[in-house]
Design a protein around this motif. Structure first.
Motif, short mmCIF file in Angstrom:
data_model
loop_
_atom_site.label_atom_id
_atom_site.label_comp_id
_atom_site.label_asym_id
_atom_site.label_seq_id
_atom_site.Cartn_x
_atom_site.Cartn_y
_atom_site.Cartn_z
N LEU A 185 0.84 -1.21 0.00
CA LEU A 185 0.00 0.00 0.00
C LEU A 185 0.87 1.26 0.00
CD1 LEU A 185 -2.89 1.27 0.26
CD2 LEU A 185 -2.49 1.34 2.71
N SER A 201 0.91 3.78 -3.12
CA SER A 201 0.24 5.07 -2.95
C SER A 201 1.21 6.23 -2.77
CB SER A 201 -0.80 5.02 -1.82
OG SER A 201 -0.23 4.61 -0.63
N THR A 207 -1.70 9.38 10.88
CA THR A 207 -2.89 9.35 10.04
C THR A 207 -3.26 7.91 9.69
OG1 THR A 207 -2.14 11.45 9.12
CG2 THR A 207 -3.94 10.36 7.97
N SER A 259 -4.89 6.08 12.60
CA SER A 259 -6.29 6.43 12.77
C SER A 259 -7.15 5.71 11.71
CB SER A 259 -6.42 7.95 12.65
OG SER A 259 -7.75 8.35 12.50
N ASP A 260 -6.65 5.70 10.49
CA ASP A 260 -7.33 5.06 9.36
C ASP A 260 -7.49 3.55 9.60
OD1 ASP A 260 -8.21 4.32 6.84
OD2 ASP A 260 -6.40 4.92 5.78
N LYS A 314 -7.81 -2.86 -1.46
CA LYS A 314 -7.26 -1.55 -1.77
C LYS A 314 -6.03 -1.66 -2.67
CE LYS A 314 -7.67 2.82 -1.10
NZ LYS A 314 -8.93 3.51 -1.37
N LEU A 370 -5.61 -0.28 -6.50
CA LEU A 370 -4.57 0.72 -6.81
C LEU A 370 -3.62 0.20 -7.89
CD1 LEU A 370 -3.66 2.18 -3.30
CD2 LEU A 370 -4.79 3.37 -5.15
N LEU A 418 -3.57 16.89 -2.42
CA LEU A 418 -3.47 16.18 -1.15
C LEU A 418 -4.73 15.36 -0.89
CD1 LEU A 418 -1.95 15.86 1.66
CD2 LEU A 418 -3.56 17.56 2.47
N GLU A 443 -5.11 12.34 -3.05
CA GLU A 443 -4.22 11.27 -2.67
C GLU A 443 -4.67 10.55 -1.41
OE1 GLU A 443 0.22 11.46 -2.31
OE2 GLU A 443 -0.19 12.65 -4.10
N VAL A 444 -5.12 11.34 -0.43
CA VAL A 444 -5.60 10.71 0.81
C VAL A 444 -6.82 9.85 0.51
CG1 VAL A 444 -6.56 11.16 3.10
CG2 VAL A 444 -4.70 12.57 2.26
N GLU A 445 -7.71 10.36 -0.35
CA GLU A 445 -8.91 9.59 -0.69
C GLU A 445 -8.53 8.28 -1.38
OE1 GLU A 445 -11.84 11.71 -2.94
OE2 GLU A 445 -13.35 10.17 -2.59
N LYS A 446 -7.52 8.39 -2.25
CA LYS A 446 -7.10 7.23 -3.02
C LYS A 446 -6.46 6.17 -2.13
CE LYS A 446 -3.47 7.02 -5.81
NZ LYS A 446 -2.49 7.39 -6.86
N SER A 447 -5.60 6.60 -1.20
CA SER A 447 -4.80 5.63 -0.47
C SER A 447 -5.40 5.21 0.87
CB SER A 447 -3.38 6.16 -0.27
OG SER A 447 -3.42 7.34 0.50
N SER A 448 -6.41 5.92 1.37
CA SER A 448 -6.91 5.55 2.69
C SER A 448 -7.98 4.46 2.58
CB SER A 448 -7.50 6.78 3.39
OG SER A 448 -8.55 7.32 2.63
N ALA A 498 -9.26 9.16 8.21
CA ALA A 498 -8.03 9.83 7.80
C ALA A 498 -8.19 11.34 7.87
CB ALA A 498 -7.63 9.39 6.39
#
Lengths: 211, 275
Positions: A102, A106, A175, A178-179, A201, A205, B216, B219-224, B230
């Motif tokens: 991941l 990403s 972050t 938390s996720d 995921k 990706l 930003l 990218e956060v939406e894509k990878s989280s 997040a």
């Protein structure tokens, strides 16, 4: 190139100057951490920013860079938090592999774009015996405010590894914690539930990347 | 003062929303016997999570239907230098609020910086279109009343997802209301019967801010795995960073048990296996 030389020189002088106030060992660690981050940035520029490099090749290069310079297992353990101990050994290993996938898929783009801009190392600060923070910023074109990037570097005195990257105060590992934590809670505290989500995921990706 | 002034409308909506929250659902409390779970619940500090997630979903819908497409058109059609000028102009309009909060926080250095920036940018910078002060070595900084309350020791309270306005908490919501009310431009707009000026500015600010965050957030939406979680974490970290003026570096626990293994020998095989 000359600029970077001058900068590195200035930083070395700076760090050496500070060394008179702090202990020699902390000083050496700070200096080495600055050099370490500079070397990672240089390697990233070499391997990631060439425009004609196809994406799969860049991903491969970034995977090597990531494993060599980031404390992947420690970050993965931190991110899973209290659920690490609840996972079986097989789950832990599967999780770490997927976590690496991941991260690599990403972050390859962000790392590539950051590497292309000028990373300016500012300062280093000793947090404790094994941890140093390296402060840096990325100058943006057109007078926009530079982006502050802090690197948390872990060391045992000989080996240096990146533990965390914070962009404008937002830490990557905090972050992620938390996720991921939120997902495990939604899956009744089962790490296997997180592993399923990670698989989905990374698969999506990777598929997107190959388009 | 006219009743249709935009900041009154915004303040009113926020108050109505806070009222709605009082009658809405709460997150399930963890088993009190499970100490770790309780600690996690307290740390997450999001007792209204189910409602917050619903609001987030609505905000997301609005964003993908309206704000994001508008922002993309803005970014693709307006040249970068013009966008930079707009950004500078909007930042200059915000300077009085920044100045007020520099003063309220008792930060003399920043007060002088903000004053100097406002004077230089409004004149040499031609109504704030150019950030001349930054070129002279006095870069911009952000302050707002939410940050001032934090400096005064007011706790943030639980996480709150506001409709349209996005991630917040009770302290920052109060801050947002006070910022809207103390802004001289907004006061001028409503006092002189020209609320459309304040609406236009609010619209421009919204698009400008979205444009600044577009990469930003994509990218956060894509990878989280959980975009909401997040965003909640990112909001808190960014606020903490702003409140400490970027001086605090949060303690990172990962440093405590680093395993300093050299590069694994099998890594090359591993790489080729995975690719």
């Amino acid at each position: 190139m000359l600029k970077r030389f001058a900068l590195t020189g200035a930083l070395v002088i700076c760090v050496v100057g500070m060394g008179f106030a702090t202990s020699a060992r902390a000083d050496a660690n700070e200096e080495n951490s600055l050099q370490f981050i500079q070397s990672v940035a240089d390697k990233a520029i070499q391997s990631l920013t060439a425009k004609d490099t196809p994406k799969p090749e860049r991903v491969k290069q970034f995977r090597i860079l990531f494993n060599e310079n980031f404390a992947v297992k420690s970050i993965g353990k931190f991110v899973l938090g209290r659920y690490w101990g609840r996972a079986s050994e097989a789950e832990q290993n599967e999780y770490l592999g997927l976590f690496e996938d991941l991260m690599v898929v990403s972050y390859v783009d962000r790392f590539s774009s950051y590497a292309g801009e000028s990373l300016v190392l500012k300062d280093a600060r000793t947090e404790n015996e094994t941890t140093i923070t390296v402060f840096s910023e990325i100058k943006r074109p057109g007078g926009t405010k530079p982006i502050q990037i802090n690197w948390r570097v872990g060391t045992n005195g000989t080996i240096y590894k990146i533990l965390d990257v914070a962009v404008e105060g937002a830490s990557m590992s905090t972050t992620l914690k938390s996720d991921f934590g939120s997902i495990v809670r939604q899956k009744d505290g089962k790490v296997s539930g997180l592993i399923d989500e990670l698989k989905k995921k990374t698969a999506s990706l990777t598929e997107e990347m190959q388009k | 003062m006219t009743n249709d002034s935009p900041h009154r409308f915004a303040v009113g909506s926020i108050l109505v929303f806070c009222g709605l929250l009082l009658v809405s659902g709460c997150a399930n409390m963890p088993d009190p016997a499970d100490g770790d779970a309780v600690a996690e619940y307290i740390q997450t500090n999001d007792p209204l999570e189910p409602t917050n997630r619903q609001v987030f979903a609505v905000n997301q819908g609005l964003d993908s239907a309206l704000l994001k497409p508008i922002t993309e058109v803005y970014r693709d059609t307006v040249p970068a230098t013009a966008r930079q000028g707009i950004q500078n102009f909007l930042a200059n309009l915000r300077t009085p609020v920044v100045l007020l909060n520099d003063i309220l926080q008792g930060d003399l250095d920043r007060t002088i910086e903000t004053l100097a920036r406002f004077l230089v940018n409004s004149t040499v910078g031609i109504f704030g279109l150019a950030d001349a002060a930054a070129e002279l070595g006095v870069p911009a900084h952000a302050e707002d009343f939410g940050q001032t309350l934090a400096v005064w020791g007011v706790p943030s309270g639980p996480f709150l997802m506001l409709p349209v306005f996005g991630p917040s908490n009770p302290r920052d919501t109060v801050g947002l209301v006070v910022d809207l009310l103390t802004d001289p431009f907004n006061r001028w707009a409503s006092n002189s019967g020209q609320p459309q000026a304040a609406y236009s500015r609010a619209g421009a600010e919204t698009v400008d801010r979205r444009a600044q965050n577009i990469e930003l957030l994509n990218e956060v939406e894509k990878s989280s795995l959980d975009f909401y979680a997040a965003i909640r974490s990112l909001y808190r970290q960014r606020r903490a960073h702003g409140i400490s003026n970027g001086l605090d570096v949060p303690e990172i626990q990962a440093g405590k048990d680093v395993e300093f293994t050299d590069r694994p020998k099998f890594i090359d095989e591993e790489v080729s296996r995975r690719e």
